[in-house]
Design an enzyme around this catalytic site. Structure first.
Site, PDB file in Angstrom:
ATOM      1  N   TYR A  45      13.099   9.580 -29.567  1.00 48.49           N
ATOM      2  CA  TYR A  45      12.319   8.199 -29.116  1.00 48.49           C
ATOM      3  C   TYR A  45      10.673   8.198 -29.428  1.00 48.49           C
ATOM      4  CZ  TYR A  45      16.720   8.547 -26.487  1.00 48.49           C
ATOM      5  OH  TYR A  45      17.969   8.813 -26.324  1.00 48.49           O
ATOM      6  N   SER A  46      10.431   9.175 -29.972  1.00 51.29           N
ATOM      7  CA  SER A  46       8.891   9.403 -30.248  1.00 51.29           C
ATOM      8  C   SER A  46       8.354   9.762 -31.638  1.00 51.29           C
ATOM      9  CB  SER A  46       8.234  10.112 -29.168  1.00 51.29           C
ATOM     10  OG  SER A  46       9.346  11.391 -28.991  1.00 51.29           O
ATOM     11  N   LEU A 114      -3.675  19.284 -28.180  1.00 49.23           N
ATOM     12  CA  LEU A 114      -2.807  19.518 -29.743  1.00 49.23           C
ATOM     13  C   LEU A 114      -2.404  20.982 -29.678  1.00 49.23           C
ATOM     14  CD1 LEU A 114      -2.566  18.657 -32.769  1.00 49.23           C
ATOM     15  CD2 LEU A 114      -4.726  19.228 -33.085  1.00 49.23           C
ATOM     16  N   ALA A 115      -1.171  21.266 -30.151  1.00 57.89           N
ATOM     17  CA  ALA A 115      -0.778  22.737 -30.395  1.00 57.89           C
ATOM     18  C   ALA A 115      -0.727  22.733 -31.741  1.00 57.89           C
ATOM     19  CB  ALA A 115       0.642  22.945 -29.514  1.00 57.89           C
ATOM     20  N   ASP A 158      14.566  22.603 -18.936  1.00 52.22           N
ATOM     21  CA  ASP A 158      15.145  22.723 -20.333  1.00 52.22           C
ATOM     22  C   ASP A 158      14.109  23.827 -21.233  1.00 52.22           C
ATOM     23  OD1 ASP A 158      16.520  22.058 -22.672  1.00 52.22           O
ATOM     24  OD2 ASP A 158      15.563  20.336 -23.091  1.00 52.22           O
ATOM     25  N   GLU A 162      11.884  25.869 -28.581  1.00 46.96           N
ATOM     26  CA  GLU A 162      11.480  24.752 -29.361  1.00 46.96           C
ATOM     27  C   GLU A 162      10.566  23.986 -28.246  1.00 46.96           C
ATOM     28  OE1 GLU A 162      15.326  24.976 -29.460  1.00 46.96           O
ATOM     29  OE2 GLU A 162      15.699  23.120 -30.401  1.00 46.96           O
ATOM     30  N   ASP A 176       7.742  19.011 -23.303  1.00 47.20           N
ATOM     31  CA  ASP A 176       8.991  18.599 -22.885  1.00 47.20           C
ATOM     32  C   ASP A 176       9.334  18.385 -21.438  1.00 47.20           C
ATOM     33  OD1 ASP A 176      11.036  17.137 -23.735  1.00 47.20           O
ATOM     34  OD2 ASP A 176      11.877  18.592 -25.190  1.00 47.20           O
TER      35      ASP A 176
END
Ligand code: ATP
Length: 325
Positions: A45-46, A114-115, A158, A162, A176
């Site tokens: 969605y992004s 920012l990663a 979650d 990732e 997330d």
């Protein structure tokens, strides 16, 4: 108004007028305040873009969400959860920080840390496994961040490689939070009248969303599958899966499809590969415990022999990351 903007970050600018009586004007950041750069990644969605604040030149990651798409797919709730949890968890080095939110006609914008390193999973895939030293360091950083979110009443639900990003110092930033759960603030003890934190008497058990599977099949806890309830200990199950995966290159429960993966989880069907370090094995065995009330808690994990030598808290974030090898 579908998109509540309460509590979003604003920039306060102090100005003195001609009579020198100070006034404070609140100036909200907007799209025009940033130079947008490369695409960092795409979600369902992004789109996440690198961006620079035109005034301060500070770099961010800006997550751009398409409003129409989110409404059509009924994901408004998840977008709000992500924003609310990030606002609660504003100040930990191991959690992606949300600096500003704004919107235009088409999109919502989340201005984030920012990663630059991207996902921990990417590094694991390139190296295939981490050695014990790297697993200890990254495991400790993940655990420290999870301890912080739990102390603020947030269950991630979650956790997986990732959702662990790496910054320019190769330190982790958990992301997330769209499927996170915010626990109700604990009630003060009866008759006491103070707001002394007694902890959560239910251990964070949440049965309010029965039948809605949240998370990723390989890391989902047995209690979510059998009781349809997630609690703080569910994040520690996922943490056990991550420690196993860093050392062995694959998650402990993995099958051809979700159903078979779930079967393995509820029957605790997994095996350690040859050469798996015994001390790490002991830790994993105390985390991958079917009964969440018998699972190792954060304090026990921190004092387990596997994490011997780790300095928890602030020092962990001042430390130089070990070279991945
Ligand atoms: P989905 O929504 O399908 O679950 P997702 O959660 O990965 O996917 P996003 O959060 O939009 O979706 O992230 C898209 C991609 O952008 C991810 O692959 C991630 O690696 C990258 N990304 C997200 N946040 C950042 C960040 N703060 N810094 C750098 N890269 C990021």
């Amino acid at each position: 108004d579908e998109w509540k903007d309460r509590g979003s970050a604003v920039v306060a600018r102090k100005e003195a007028d001609r009579d020198s009586s100070p006034t404070t004007r609140v100036v909200k950041k907007g799209v025009k305040d940033f130079n947008f750069g490369r695409t960092l990644g795409e979600g369902s969605y992004s789109t996440v873009l690198a961006a620079t604040d035109r005034t301060t030149l500070k770099e961010y990651a800006i997550k751009v969400l398409d409003k129409r798409h989110i409404i059509k797919e009924k994901k408004v709730k998840y977008v709000n959860i992500e924003k609310d949890t990030l606002n609660i968890l504003g100040d930990h080095p191991g959690i992606v920080r949300l600096y500003y939110t704004f919107q235009d006609e088409r999109s919502l914008y989340f201005v984030l840390d920012l990663a630059t390193g991207g996902e921990l999973l990417g590094f694991l895939k390139r190296l295939s496994t981490f050695d014990e030293e790297c697993t200890r360091f990254y495991g400790a950083q993940i655990l420290d961040a999870v301890a912080y979110m739990h102390s603020r009443g947030v269950i991630h639900r979650d956790l997986k490689p990732e959702n662990v990003l790496l910054d320019d110092k190769m330190h982790i930033k958990i992301t997330d939070f769209g499927t996170a759960k915010i626990l109700a603030p604990p009630k003060p003890p009866p008759g006491d009248g103070s707001d002394y934190y007694q902890g959560d008497p239910m251990g964070g058990i949440d049965d309010t969303r029965a039948n809605s599977f949240v998370g990723t099949a390989e890391y989902v806890s047995p209690e979510l599958l059998t009781e349809k309830a997630a609690c703080k200990a569910s994040d520690l199950w996922a943490f056990g899966c991550i420690v196993f995966q860093l050392l062995s290159g694959r998650p402990p429960f993995k099958a051809a499809n979700e159903y078979q993966t779930f079967q393995k989880i509820v029957h605790l069907e997994y095996e350690f590969p040859k050469g798996f370090p015994p001390v790490a094995r002991d830790l994993v065995e105390r985390l991958l415990v079917l009964d969440p009330t018998k699972r190792f808690t954060i304090d026990y994990i921190k004092s387990h022999k596997f994490f011997e030598g780790i300095e928890w808290g602030r020092k962990l974030w001042q430390q130089k990351a070990p070279r991945l090898k």
